[in-house]
Design a protein around this motif. Structure first.
Motif, mmCIF file in Angstrom:
data_model
loop_
_atom_site.group_PDB
_atom_site.id
_atom_site.type_symbol
_atom_site.label_atom_id
_atom_site.label_comp_id
_atom_site.label_asym_id
_atom_site.label_seq_id
_atom_site.Cartn_x
_atom_site.Cartn_y
_atom_site.Cartn_z
ATOM 1 N N ALA A 36 2.877 1.682 1.300
ATOM 2 C CA ALA A 36 3.554 2.879 1.464
ATOM 3 C C ALA A 36 4.124 2.401 2.629
ATOM 4 O O ALA A 36 5.615 3.542 2.954
ATOM 5 N N GLU A 37 4.320 1.804 3.082
ATOM 6 C CA GLU A 37 4.605 1.518 4.481
ATOM 7 C C GLU A 37 6.028 0.461 4.506
ATOM 8 O O GLU A 37 5.640 -0.652 3.262
ATOM 9 N N ALA A 38 6.253 0.501 4.709
ATOM 10 C CA ALA A 38 7.785 -0.138 4.683
ATOM 11 C C ALA A 38 7.965 -1.458 5.277
ATOM 12 O O ALA A 38 7.097 -1.538 5.949
ATOM 13 N N ASP A 39 9.137 -2.529 5.366
ATOM 14 C CA ASP A 39 8.244 -3.619 6.195
ATOM 15 C C ASP A 39 9.477 -3.554 6.784
ATOM 16 O O ASP A 39 9.139 -4.640 7.793
ATOM 17 N N SER A 40 10.256 -2.843 7.180
ATOM 18 C CA SER A 40 11.198 -3.060 8.564
ATOM 19 C C SER A 40 10.176 -2.104 9.466
ATOM 20 O O SER A 40 10.075 -2.272 10.780
ATOM 21 N N ALA A 41 9.363 -1.110 9.282
ATOM 22 C CA ALA A 41 7.659 -0.266 10.068
ATOM 23 C C ALA A 41 7.003 -1.623 10.102
ATOM 24 O O ALA A 41 6.435 -1.847 11.322
ATOM 25 N N HIS A 106 14.892 -9.484 3.654
ATOM 26 C CA HIS A 106 13.956 -10.058 2.514
ATOM 27 C C HIS A 106 12.434 -10.410 2.454
ATOM 28 O O HIS A 106 12.522 -10.488 1.768
ATOM 29 N N CYS A 107 11.623 -9.451 3.724
ATOM 30 C CA CYS A 107 10.528 -9.288 2.937
ATOM 31 C C CYS A 107 10.613 -7.925 2.173
ATOM 32 O O CYS A 107 9.673 -8.489 1.266
ATOM 33 N N ALA A 108 11.345 -6.942 1.753
ATOM 34 C CA ALA A 108 10.885 -5.912 1.211
ATOM 35 C C ALA A 108 11.669 -6.882 -0.473
ATOM 36 O O ALA A 108 10.845 -6.179 -1.144
ATOM 37 N N GLN A 109 12.123 -7.724 -0.311
ATOM 38 C CA GLN A 109 13.042 -8.174 -1.244
ATOM 39 C C GLN A 109 11.715 -9.033 -2.232
ATOM 40 O O GLN A 109 11.334 -9.231 -3.031
ATOM 41 N N GLU A 110 11.485 -10.149 -1.160
ATOM 42 C CA GLU A 110 10.262 -10.564 -1.552
ATOM 43 C C GLU A 110 9.064 -9.881 -2.622
ATOM 44 O O GLU A 110 8.108 -10.645 -2.621
ATOM 45 N N ARG A 111 8.890 -9.070 -1.411
ATOM 46 C CA ARG A 111 7.634 -8.074 -1.845
ATOM 47 C C ARG A 111 7.344 -7.550 -3.445
ATOM 48 O O ARG A 111 6.997 -7.705 -4.331
ATOM 49 N N ALA A 112 8.985 -7.338 -3.449
ATOM 50 C CA ALA A 112 9.044 -6.445 -5.213
ATOM 51 C C ALA A 112 9.696 -8.018 -5.936
ATOM 52 O O ALA A 112 9.108 -7.572 -7.249
ATOM 53 N N TRP A 125 -0.519 -7.453 -6.772
ATOM 54 C CA TRP A 125 0.356 -7.871 -5.505
ATOM 55 C C TRP A 125 -0.836 -7.256 -4.405
ATOM 56 O O TRP A 125 -0.807 -6.293 -4.614
ATOM 57 N N LEU A 126 -1.295 -8.737 -3.794
ATOM 58 C CA LEU A 126 -2.116 -7.463 -2.833
ATOM 59 C C LEU A 126 -1.367 -6.690 -1.646
ATOM 60 O O LEU A 126 -1.819 -6.517 -0.786
ATOM 61 N N GLY A 127 -0.995 -7.728 -0.718
ATOM 62 C CA GLY A 127 0.146 -7.953 0.447
ATOM 63 C C GLY A 127 0.581 -9.350 0.627
ATOM 64 O O GLY A 127 0.565 -9.930 0.522
ATOM 65 N N TRP A 128 1.097 -9.203 2.223
ATOM 66 C CA TRP A 128 1.870 -9.804 2.374
ATOM 67 C C TRP A 128 1.504 -10.069 4.052
ATOM 68 O O TRP A 128 1.304 -9.115 4.771
ATOM 69 N N ASP A 129 1.905 -11.749 4.555
ATOM 70 C CA ASP A 129 1.159 -11.453 6.255
ATOM 71 C C ASP A 129 2.021 -12.531 6.507
ATOM 72 O O ASP A 129 2.679 -13.733 5.917
ATOM 73 N N ALA A 130 3.055 -12.570 7.681
ATOM 74 C CA ALA A 130 3.352 -13.635 8.461
ATOM 75 C C ALA A 130 2.605 -14.512 9.174
ATOM 76 O O ALA A 130 2.684 -14.224 10.332
ATOM 77 N N LEU A 131 2.987 -15.594 9.551
ATOM 78 C CA LEU A 131 2.288 -16.576 10.666
ATOM 79 C C LEU A 131 3.299 -17.591 11.367
ATOM 80 O O LEU A 131 4.110 -17.924 10.913
#
Length: 143
Positions: A36-41, A106-112, A125-131
């Motif tokens: 439910a949380e937007a990637d921009s947030a 790009h995060c939202a596109q890749e999430r979809a 799909w469980l989620g994403w993180d960035a390192l």
């Protein structure tokens, strides 16, 4: 790209090796496991994410063991590397990794894309993180 940006890029390249999915000493700088949380947030609340630097984008997927090879093949076409995770005889957790500059679009596109791929392969799909490498003076903590 302005003169200053080009100089920064040159200095960054001289300053050390390029970031790869195998770079050691990286820390999680942003994570999104709430659909439910937007990637921009997610990116907006991160105090550690450095938007001008590349990051390792890592998607967490759960797939049936017999579909992992297919997923790896599909993802490799766009430069993603699929790494095996944990699991027994049932579904296995895997990570799709790629180095890129992050932004909300790009995060939202890749999430979809990852959610759609997981669904087509009878997974989830469980989620994403960035390192990113820990920045100078960074604590490795979001806060």
């Amino acid at each position: 790209m302005g003169f200053i940006d080009r100089v920064r890029d040159l200095l960054r390249k001289r300053g050390g090796p390029d970031l790869t999915v195998d770079t050691e000493g990286v820390v999680v700088v942003a994570e999104a496991f709430d659909v439910a949380e937007a990637d921009s947030a997610v990116l907006g609340r991160s105090h550690r994410w450095r938007p001008d630097e590349p990051a390792i984008l890592r998607h967490h997927l759960v797939l049936p063991p017999d579909r992992v090879t297919e997923a790896a093949s599909v993802l490799a076409q766009d430069g993603w590397e699929l790494r095996p995770g944990t699991g027994g005889e049932g579904p296995v957790r895997v990570h799709a990794l790629r180095v890129q500059k992050l932004d909300a679009l790009h995060c939202a596109q890749e999430r979809a894309r990852m959610a759609g791929l997981a669904q087509r392969l009878d997974g989830d799909w469980l989620g994403w993180d960035a390192l990113q490498p820990m920045g100078l003076g960074g604590t490795g903590r979001d806060g």
